[in-house]
Design a protein around this motif. Structure first.
Motif, PDB file in Angstrom:
ATOM      1  N   LYS A  64       0.783  -1.266  -0.067  1.00  0.00           N
ATOM      2  CA  LYS A  64      -0.033   0.126  -0.078  1.00  0.00           C
ATOM      3  C   LYS A  64       0.922   1.284  -0.133  1.00  0.00           C
ATOM      4  CE  LYS A  64      -3.357  -2.315   2.436  1.00  0.00           C
ATOM      5  NZ  LYS A  64      -4.366  -2.475   3.642  1.00  0.00           N
ATOM      6  N   PRO A  65       0.270   2.321  -0.504  1.00  0.00           N
ATOM      7  CA  PRO A  65       1.367   3.546  -0.522  1.00  0.00           C
ATOM      8  C   PRO A  65       1.768   3.972   0.848  1.00  0.00           C
ATOM      9  CG  PRO A  65      -0.966   3.960  -1.655  1.00  0.00           C
ATOM     10  CD  PRO A  65      -1.094   2.666  -1.050  1.00  0.00           C
ATOM     11  N   GLY A  66       1.115   3.792   2.007  1.00  0.00           N
ATOM     12  CA  GLY A  66       1.660   4.118   3.241  1.00  0.00           C
ATOM     13  C   GLY A  66       2.763   2.949   3.978  1.00  0.00           C
ATOM     14  N   ASP A  67       2.828   1.783   3.010  1.00  0.00           N
ATOM     15  CA  ASP A  67       3.827   0.535   3.799  1.00  0.00           C
ATOM     16  C   ASP A  67       5.126   1.069   3.679  1.00  0.00           C
ATOM     17  OD1 ASP A  67       1.478  -0.432   4.561  1.00  0.00           O
ATOM     18  OD2 ASP A  67       1.554  -1.825   2.776  1.00  0.00           O
ATOM     19  N   ALA A  68       6.034   0.896   4.689  1.00  0.00           N
ATOM     20  CA  ALA A  68       7.490   1.073   4.247  1.00  0.00           C
ATOM     21  C   ALA A  68       7.832  -0.144   3.740  1.00  0.00           C
ATOM     22  CB  ALA A  68       8.121   1.375   5.724  1.00  0.00           C
ATOM     23  N   SER A  69       9.001   0.203   2.946  1.00  0.00           N
ATOM     24  CA  SER A  69       9.853  -0.908   2.238  1.00  0.00           C
ATOM     25  C   SER A  69      10.663  -1.657   3.227  1.00  0.00           C
ATOM     26  CB  SER A  69      10.344  -0.407   1.036  1.00  0.00           C
ATOM     27  OG  SER A  69      11.686   0.390   1.618  1.00  0.00           O
ATOM     28  N   ASP A  70      10.878  -2.740   3.067  1.00  0.00           N
ATOM     29  CA  ASP A  70      12.017  -3.712   3.913  1.00  0.00           C
ATOM     30  C   ASP A  70      12.941  -4.148   2.834  1.00  0.00           C
ATOM     31  OD1 ASP A  70      12.918  -5.264   5.421  1.00  0.00           O
ATOM     32  OD2 ASP A  70      11.315  -6.874   5.880  1.00  0.00           O
ATOM     33  N   PRO A  71      14.237  -3.523   3.012  1.00  0.00           N
ATOM     34  CA  PRO A  71      15.156  -4.022   2.362  1.00  0.00           C
ATOM     35  C   PRO A  71      15.571  -5.374   2.272  1.00  0.00           C
ATOM     36  CG  PRO A  71      15.808  -2.153   3.659  1.00  0.00           C
ATOM     37  CD  PRO A  71      14.465  -2.455   4.042  1.00  0.00           C
ATOM     38  N   ASP A  74      12.800  -7.056   0.033  1.00  0.00           N
ATOM     39  CA  ASP A  74      12.591  -6.423  -1.477  1.00  0.00           C
ATOM     40  C   ASP A  74      13.537  -7.072  -2.341  1.00  0.00           C
ATOM     41  OD1 ASP A  74      10.666  -4.747  -0.569  1.00  0.00           O
ATOM     42  OD2 ASP A  74      12.194  -2.872  -0.454  1.00  0.00           O
ATOM     43  N   LYS A  75      14.573  -7.848  -1.938  1.00  0.00           N
ATOM     44  CA  LYS A  75      15.695  -8.498  -2.886  1.00  0.00           C
ATOM     45  C   LYS A  75      14.950  -9.762  -3.348  1.00  0.00           C
ATOM     46  CE  LYS A  75      18.630 -10.844   0.339  1.00  0.00           C
ATOM     47  NZ  LYS A  75      19.905 -11.217   0.666  1.00  0.00           N
ATOM     48  N   CYS A  76      13.904 -10.330  -2.563  1.00  0.00           N
ATOM     49  CA  CYS A  76      13.277 -11.475  -3.044  1.00  0.00           C
ATOM     50  C   CYS A  76      12.091 -11.368  -3.429  1.00  0.00           C
ATOM     51  CB  CYS A  76      13.363 -12.302  -1.736  1.00  0.00           C
ATOM     52  SG  CYS A  76      14.767 -12.989  -1.080  1.00  0.00           S
ATOM     53  N   LEU A  77      11.134 -10.297  -3.359  1.00  0.00           N
ATOM     54  CA  LEU A  77      10.040 -10.102  -3.775  1.00  0.00           C
ATOM     55  C   LEU A  77       9.832  -9.213  -5.090  1.00  0.00           C
ATOM     56  CD1 LEU A  77       7.759  -9.616  -0.665  1.00  0.00           C
ATOM     57  CD2 LEU A  77       7.774 -11.564  -2.210  1.00  0.00           C
ATOM     58  N   ASP A  78       9.060  -9.349  -5.794  1.00  0.00           N
ATOM     59  CA  ASP A  78       8.641  -8.568  -6.875  1.00  0.00           C
ATOM     60  C   ASP A  78       8.422  -7.180  -6.588  1.00  0.00           C
ATOM     61  OD1 ASP A  78       7.936  -7.483  -9.428  1.00  0.00           O
ATOM     62  OD2 ASP A  78       6.044  -8.464  -9.585  1.00  0.00           O
ATOM     63  N   ASP A  79       8.813  -6.110  -7.286  1.00  0.00           N
ATOM     64  CA  ASP A  79       8.572  -4.625  -6.778  1.00  0.00           C
ATOM     65  C   ASP A  79       7.093  -4.470  -6.473  1.00  0.00           C
ATOM     66  OD1 ASP A  79      11.009  -4.196  -7.459  1.00  0.00           O
ATOM     67  OD2 ASP A  79      10.828  -3.709  -9.500  1.00  0.00           O
ATOM     68  N   GLY A  80       6.939  -3.772  -5.288  1.00  0.00           N
ATOM     69  CA  GLY A  80       5.721  -3.458  -4.832  1.00  0.00           C
ATOM     70  C   GLY A  80       4.939  -4.368  -4.268  1.00  0.00           C
ATOM     71  N   TYR A  81       5.443  -5.352  -3.561  1.00  0.00           N
ATOM     72  CA  TYR A  81       4.814  -6.480  -3.005  1.00  0.00           C
ATOM     73  C   TYR A  81       5.439  -6.612  -1.537  1.00  0.00           C
ATOM     74  CZ  TYR A  81       2.104  -8.117  -6.642  1.00  0.00           C
ATOM     75  OH  TYR A  81       1.027  -8.108  -7.882  1.00  0.00           O
ATOM     76  N   THR A  82       4.639  -7.081  -0.320  1.00  0.00           N
ATOM     77  CA  THR A  82       5.278  -7.351   0.892  1.00  0.00           C
ATOM     78  C   THR A  82       4.509  -8.510   1.544  1.00  0.00           C
ATOM     79  OG1 THR A  82       5.614  -6.151   3.008  1.00  0.00           O
ATOM     80  CG2 THR A  82       3.381  -5.948   1.898  1.00  0.00           C
ATOM     81  N   ILE A  83       4.988  -9.030   2.573  1.00  0.00           N
ATOM     82  CA  ILE A  83       4.406 -10.039   3.172  1.00  0.00           C
ATOM     83  C   ILE A  83       3.921  -9.493   4.628  1.00  0.00           C
ATOM     84  CG2 ILE A  83       4.915 -12.238   4.398  1.00  0.00           C
ATOM     85  CD1 ILE A  83       7.298 -12.674   2.660  1.00  0.00           C
ATOM     86  N   LYS A  84       2.548  -9.761   4.717  1.00  0.00           N
ATOM     87  CA  LYS A  84       1.873  -9.126   5.716  1.00  0.00           C
ATOM     88  C   LYS A  84       1.562 -10.127   7.266  1.00  0.00           C
ATOM     89  CE  LYS A  84      -2.783 -10.960   4.580  1.00  0.00           C
ATOM     90  NZ  LYS A  84      -4.232 -10.607   4.213  1.00  0.00           N
ATOM     91  N   GLU A  85       1.988 -11.185   6.942  1.00  0.00           N
ATOM     92  CA  GLU A  85       2.384 -12.013   8.247  1.00  0.00           C
ATOM     93  C   GLU A  85       3.261 -13.120   8.085  1.00  0.00           C
ATOM     94  OE1 GLU A  85      -1.666 -14.306   9.270  1.00  0.00           O
ATOM     95  OE2 GLU A  85      -2.647 -12.667   7.845  1.00  0.00           O
ATOM     96  N   THR A  86       3.569 -13.782   9.162  1.00  0.00           N
ATOM     97  CA  THR A  86       4.669 -14.912   9.458  1.00  0.00           C
ATOM     98  C   THR A  86       4.329 -15.900   8.525  1.00  0.00           C
ATOM     99  OG1 THR A  86       5.296 -13.951  11.585  1.00  0.00           O
ATOM    100  CG2 THR A  86       5.903 -15.936  10.862  1.00  0.00           C
ATOM    101  N   LEU A  87       5.065 -16.577   7.583  1.00  0.00           N
ATOM    102  CA  LEU A  87       4.802 -17.632   6.980  1.00  0.00           C
ATOM    103  C   LEU A  87       5.207 -18.902   7.683  1.00  0.00           C
ATOM    104  CD1 LEU A  87       7.101 -16.420   3.892  1.00  0.00           C
ATOM    105  CD2 LEU A  87       4.651 -16.377   3.845  1.00  0.00           C
ATOM    106  N   LYS A  88       4.207 -19.793   7.305  1.00  0.00           N
ATOM    107  CA  LYS A  88       4.223 -21.095   7.917  1.00  0.00           C
ATOM    108  C   LYS A  88       5.186 -22.263   7.100  1.00  0.00           C
ATOM    109  CE  LYS A  88      -0.207 -21.088   9.951  1.00  0.00           C
ATOM    110  NZ  LYS A  88       0.132 -20.884  11.414  1.00  0.00           N
ATOM    111  N   GLY A  89       5.405 -21.734   5.834  1.00  0.00           N
ATOM    112  CA  GLY A  89       6.260 -22.658   5.065  1.00  0.00           C
ATOM    113  C   GLY A  89       7.059 -21.929   4.147  1.00  0.00           C
ATOM    114  N   THR A  90       7.446 -22.332   2.994  1.00  0.00           N
ATOM    115  CA  THR A  90       8.266 -22.109   2.206  1.00  0.00           C
ATOM    116  C   THR A  90       7.568 -21.133   0.963  1.00  0.00           C
ATOM    117  OG1 THR A  90       9.831 -23.754   2.484  1.00  0.00           O
ATOM    118  CG2 THR A  90      10.166 -22.348   0.305  1.00  0.00           C
ATOM    119  N   VAL A  91       7.943 -20.029   0.766  1.00  0.00           N
ATOM    120  CA  VAL A  91       7.291 -19.395  -0.541  1.00  0.00           C
ATOM    121  C   VAL A  91       8.609 -18.912  -1.606  1.00  0.00           C
ATOM    122  CG1 VAL A  91       6.398 -16.880  -1.447  1.00  0.00           C
ATOM    123  CG2 VAL A  91       5.543 -18.148   0.845  1.00  0.00           C
TER     124      VAL A  91
END
Length: 153
Positions: A64-71, A74-91
């Motif tokens: 979202k526009p107000g979300d801070a980037s996580d450097p 960011d190297k592992c995700l497509d531009d403009g995406y973030t993870i909102k919760e703790t993962l249970k497995g592998t993505v």
């Protein structure tokens, strides 16, 4: 009266520790982009996303526009995406660099991190992208490490 104060002090310390432990889990910041040597030359499209557990679907969301980037992520995700919760497995994810990356819950355990890397090695079809002797030896080594991991458990 002194015993009662010690009991309240113990409860206070306990709840402080519980709160500090739960903060990363609630905010979704307890995820890690693993530095996998097996995935160094493994290609994946920029928008590639593969979930290991169905419970993780929907946790990778557009930023979202107000979300801070996580450097670190960011190297592992497509531009403009973030993870909102703790993962249970592998993505397994593609990113702007064109390579496959493994993302999972943060850990210092080598066996668990190697399992995340091995899962993405399979999901991103890295085996068919390799050339020469590595193509024959990679799956054998991966199988040996996975067998050792399950033997240790």
């Amino acid at each position: 009266m002194g015993v009662l104060r010690i009991g309240f002090l113990n409860l206070f310390i306990y709840f402080c520790c519980v709160f500090l432990y739960s903060v990363p889990n609630v905010s979704g910041q307890n995820n890690m982009c693993f530095n996998c040597t097996d995935l160094i030359d493994c290609r994946a499209s920029k928008h590639y996303l593969k979930y290991g557990y169905k419970e993780d679907k929907g946790k990778v969301v557009p930023r979202k526009p107000g979300d801070a980037s996580d450097p670190l992520m960011d190297k592992c995700l497509d531009d403009g995406y973030t993870i909102k919760e703790t993962l249970k497995g592998t993505v397994c994810s593609g990113s702007s660099d064109g390579f496959c990356h493994a993302i999972g819950e943060a850990t210092t355990n080598f066996s668990i991190s190697y399992t995340h890397c091995g899962n993405c090695y399979i999901e991103c079809d890295c085996y068919n992208q390799e050339n020469g002797n590595d193509r024959r030896e990679g799956p054998i080594i991966l199988t040996m490490f996975l067998a050792a991991f399950y033997t240790l458990i």
